[in-house]
Design a protein around this motif. Structure first.
Motif, PDB file in Angstrom:
ATOM      1  N   VAL A   1      34.046  28.466   1.021  1.00 18.81           N
ATOM      2  CA  VAL A   1      33.625  28.311  -0.365  1.00 18.81           C
ATOM      3  C   VAL A   1      32.268  28.985  -0.547  1.00 18.81           C
ATOM      4  O   VAL A   1      31.380  28.836   0.285  1.00 18.81           O
ATOM      5  N   VAL A   2      32.121  29.723  -1.638  1.00  9.76           N
ATOM      6  CA  VAL A   2      30.805  30.292  -1.942  1.00  9.76           C
ATOM      7  C   VAL A   2      30.205  29.510  -3.121  1.00  9.76           C
ATOM      8  O   VAL A   2      30.825  29.405  -4.184  1.00  9.76           O
TER       9      VAL A   2
ATOM     10  N   THR B   1      25.201  38.287  -7.855  1.00 11.64           N
ATOM     11  CA  THR B   1      26.487  38.992  -7.801  1.00 11.64           C
ATOM     12  C   THR B   1      26.466  40.129  -6.767  1.00 11.64           C
ATOM     13  O   THR B   1      27.496  40.457  -6.181  1.00 11.64           O
ATOM     14  N   ASP B   2      25.280  40.735  -6.540  1.00 14.39           N
ATOM     15  CA  ASP B   2      25.193  41.794  -5.516  1.00 14.39           C
ATOM     16  C   ASP B   2      25.516  41.210  -4.143  1.00 14.39           C
ATOM     17  O   ASP B   2      26.223  41.817  -3.340  1.00 14.39           O
ATOM     18  N   GLU B   3      24.976  40.014  -3.870  1.00 14.88           N
ATOM     19  CA  GLU B   3      25.241  39.353  -2.576  1.00 14.88           C
ATOM     20  C   GLU B   3      26.709  38.945  -2.462  1.00 14.88           C
ATOM     21  O   GLU B   3      27.334  39.080  -1.417  1.00 14.88           O
ATOM     22  N   LEU B   4      27.247  38.432  -3.564  1.00 10.18           N
ATOM     23  CA  LEU B   4      28.655  38.023  -3.554  1.00 10.18           C
ATOM     24  C   LEU B   4      29.547  39.232  -3.271  1.00 10.18           C
ATOM     25  O   LEU B   4      30.490  39.160  -2.465  1.00 10.18           O
ATOM     26  N   LYS B   5      29.213  40.358  -3.860  1.00  6.12           N
ATOM     27  CA  LYS B   5      30.004  41.586  -3.652  1.00  6.12           C
ATOM     28  C   LYS B   5      29.911  42.015  -2.183  1.00  6.12           C
ATOM     29  O   LYS B   5      30.909  42.417  -1.584  1.00  6.12           O
TER      30      LYS B   5
ATOM     31  N   LYS C   1      37.145  36.197   3.856  1.00  9.81           N
ATOM     32  CA  LYS C   1      38.151  35.666   2.942  1.00  9.81           C
ATOM     33  C   LYS C   1      37.561  34.456   2.218  1.00  9.81           C
ATOM     34  O   LYS C   1      37.234  33.447   2.846  1.00  9.81           O
ATOM     35  N   ILE C   2      37.373  34.604   0.930  1.00  6.36           N
ATOM     36  CA  ILE C   2      36.772  33.504   0.154  1.00  6.36           C
ATOM     37  C   ILE C   2      37.893  32.756  -0.568  1.00  6.36           C
ATOM     38  O   ILE C   2      38.703  33.346  -1.273  1.00  6.36           O
ATOM     39  N   ASP C   3      37.921  31.428  -0.387  1.00  3.74           N
ATOM     40  CA  ASP C   3      38.988  30.636  -0.994  1.00  3.74           C
ATOM     41  C   ASP C   3      38.600  30.045  -2.339  1.00  3.74           C
ATOM     42  O   ASP C   3      39.465  29.672  -3.134  1.00  3.74           O
TER      43      ASP C   3
ATOM     44  N   GLN D   1      37.423  37.993 -10.512  1.00  2.00           N
ATOM     45  CA  GLN D   1      38.753  38.062 -11.146  1.00  2.00           C
ATOM     46  C   GLN D   1      39.708  39.066 -10.489  1.00  2.00           C
ATOM     47  O   GLN D   1      40.828  38.699 -10.134  1.00  2.00           O
ATOM     48  N   PRO D   2      39.273  40.336 -10.270  1.00  2.00           N
ATOM     49  CA  PRO D   2      40.224  41.297  -9.669  1.00  2.00           C
ATOM     50  C   PRO D   2      40.652  40.906  -8.258  1.00  2.00           C
ATOM     51  O   PRO D   2      41.692  41.356  -7.790  1.00  2.00           O
ATOM     52  N   TYR D   3      39.864  40.058  -7.595  1.00  2.00           N
ATOM     53  CA  TYR D   3      40.210  39.618  -6.234  1.00  2.00           C
ATOM     54  C   TYR D   3      41.022  38.305  -6.254  1.00  2.00           C
ATOM     55  O   TYR D   3      41.345  37.760  -5.206  1.00  2.00           O
ATOM     56  N   ASN D   4      41.251  37.780  -7.452  1.00  2.00           N
ATOM     57  CA  ASN D   4      41.971  36.506  -7.615  1.00  2.00           C
ATOM     58  C   ASN D   4      41.336  35.356  -6.835  1.00  2.00           C
ATOM     59  O   ASN D   4      42.042  34.535  -6.246  1.00  2.00           O
ATOM     60  N   ILE D   5      40.015  35.328  -6.809  1.00  2.00           N
ATOM     61  CA  ILE D   5      39.336  34.218  -6.130  1.00  2.00           C
ATOM     62  C   ILE D   5      39.090  33.113  -7.171  1.00  2.00           C
ATOM     63  O   ILE D   5      38.368  33.347  -8.161  1.00  2.00           O
ATOM     64  N   PRO D   6      39.693  31.927  -6.990  1.00  2.00           N
ATOM     65  CA  PRO D   6      39.473  30.845  -7.965  1.00  2.00           C
ATOM     66  C   PRO D   6      37.976  30.588  -8.150  1.00  2.00           C
ATOM     67  O   PRO D   6      37.247  30.432  -7.173  1.00  2.00           O
TER      68      PRO D   6
END
Ligand code: FAD
Ligand code: FES
Ligand code: MG
Length: 281
Positions: free
Chosen positions: A101-102, A168-172, A180-182, A201-206
């Motif tokens: 989880v992030v 968001t830069d770190e998340l990217k 793999k982020i769930d 969204q494009p990665y379909n990460i809830p």
């Protein structure tokens, strides 16, 4: 009346306050909030519960002084009292084992994400946290977030601490390195939550975001806190505050948050004028 037990300045215009609230602390779950009033005719201010000490009945809030009511709250000290405090309000964050989880906190979103990160780690998730602020002196709760996370990344807009840039830069970077982020949870300024949701969204990460529209009664009666999620109207105080970030109409939320800007500015100017005269601020 509710007694203030302690106050502490965490950063310029950001304060931690401990309140005596034994009944509320027994029931609090991560992600919930309280509404307080400083004096009888005062506004109702929703604030997230940053932490609790259940044994001592202490409830902690962290607030940024952005306008008249939070500025006034910031003048109060240990031993002072506020007129009332209601809570816990809102739906608690769903805590379960997702995997990795992030948890993302921007500005005063960090104290809001802290109890969530702590609970997710206790539920056996790998917790990667990213906290961001405009500048080093505005970054708060680094130690607490480090303790609550398996990995912690820090960003500042001006590069004075951690990585220069946005959360968001770190998340990217974490996505790009192949982790793999769930599940992602983001709390902070609306523009930040919008950017996080757009990225995942494009990665379909809830992705869950905690919405902060203007609230009045905070019990689902007045409709002031309405937000649009997946084309449906929801009341953030009772249906949220957490919602699926991929479905939220963020632009509508931003517009609704600004409805009373003129009145808020006038009220703040009057408050600062009168309080400067008596030396309170
Ligand atoms: P004002 O000058 O009156 O307003 C400044 C801005 O704050 C406005 O433009 C508006 O967007 C927002 N605001 C004003 N009145 C309200 C209101 N009644 N409800 C919600 N937003 C309002 N802030 C924190 O610093 N820490 C927190 O933990 C925190 N948690 C929150 C949890 C929830 C569920 C919500 C809805 C908001 C939360 N906020 C938090 C925001 C906080 O409630 C506002 O900053 C505060 O009410 C502003 O009051 P003011 O009179 O000082 O500022
Ligand atoms: Fe009134 Fe949510 S604040 S319905
Ligand atoms: Mg106000």
């Amino acid at each position: 009346m509710v007694k203030i037990l302690k106050t502490e300045e965490l950063a310029p215009d950001i304060k931690l306050m401990e309140l005596e609230a034994p009944l509320i602390t027994q029931k609090v779950k991560p992600g919930q909030f309280v509404v307080l009033r400083i004096y009888e005719e005062g506004e109702r201010i929703p604030l997230t519960i940053a932490d609790t000490d259940k044994e001592k009945g202490i409830l902690k809030i962290v607030f940024q002084e952005v306008g008249k009511s939070t500025k006034l709250l910031g003048t109060l000290k240990a031993g002072d009292e506020i007129v009332d405090l209601i809570g816990p309000l809102g739906r608690a964050t769903k805590i379960e084992k997702f995997g990795t989880v992030v948890c993302i906190g921007g500005g005063v979103g960090t104290p809001e994400i802290y109890p969530v990160a702590k609970a997710l780690r206790q539920a056996d998730n790998k917790v990667i946290s990213i906290i961001g602020a405009r500048s080093k002196n505005l970054l708060i709760m680094e130690k607490e977030m480090r303790d609550a996370s398996d990995e912690l990344y820090i960003t500042t807009d001006d590069g004075t601490y951690g990585h220069k840039g946005f959360v968001t830069d770190e998340l990217k970077r974490i996505i790009d390195r192949g982790t793999k982020i769930d599940h992602v949870l983001a709390v902070g300024p609306v523009v930040m939550m919008k950017a996080v949701s757009k990225l995942t969204q494009p990665y379909n990460i809830p992705t869950l975001v905690s919405l902060n529209p203007i609230m009045l009664d905070a019990t689902g009666m007045c409709g002031v806190c309405r937000v649009e999620v997946g084309g449906e109207t929801k009341f953030a105080c009772v249906d949220g505050p957490e919602f699926d970030g991929h479905k939220v109409d963020f632009d509508l939320l931003i517009a609704r948050q600004r409805i009373y800007l003129k009145e808020e500015k006038e009220s703040m100017e009057l408050f600062m004028k009168t309080h400067k005269e008596c030396g309170h601020v």
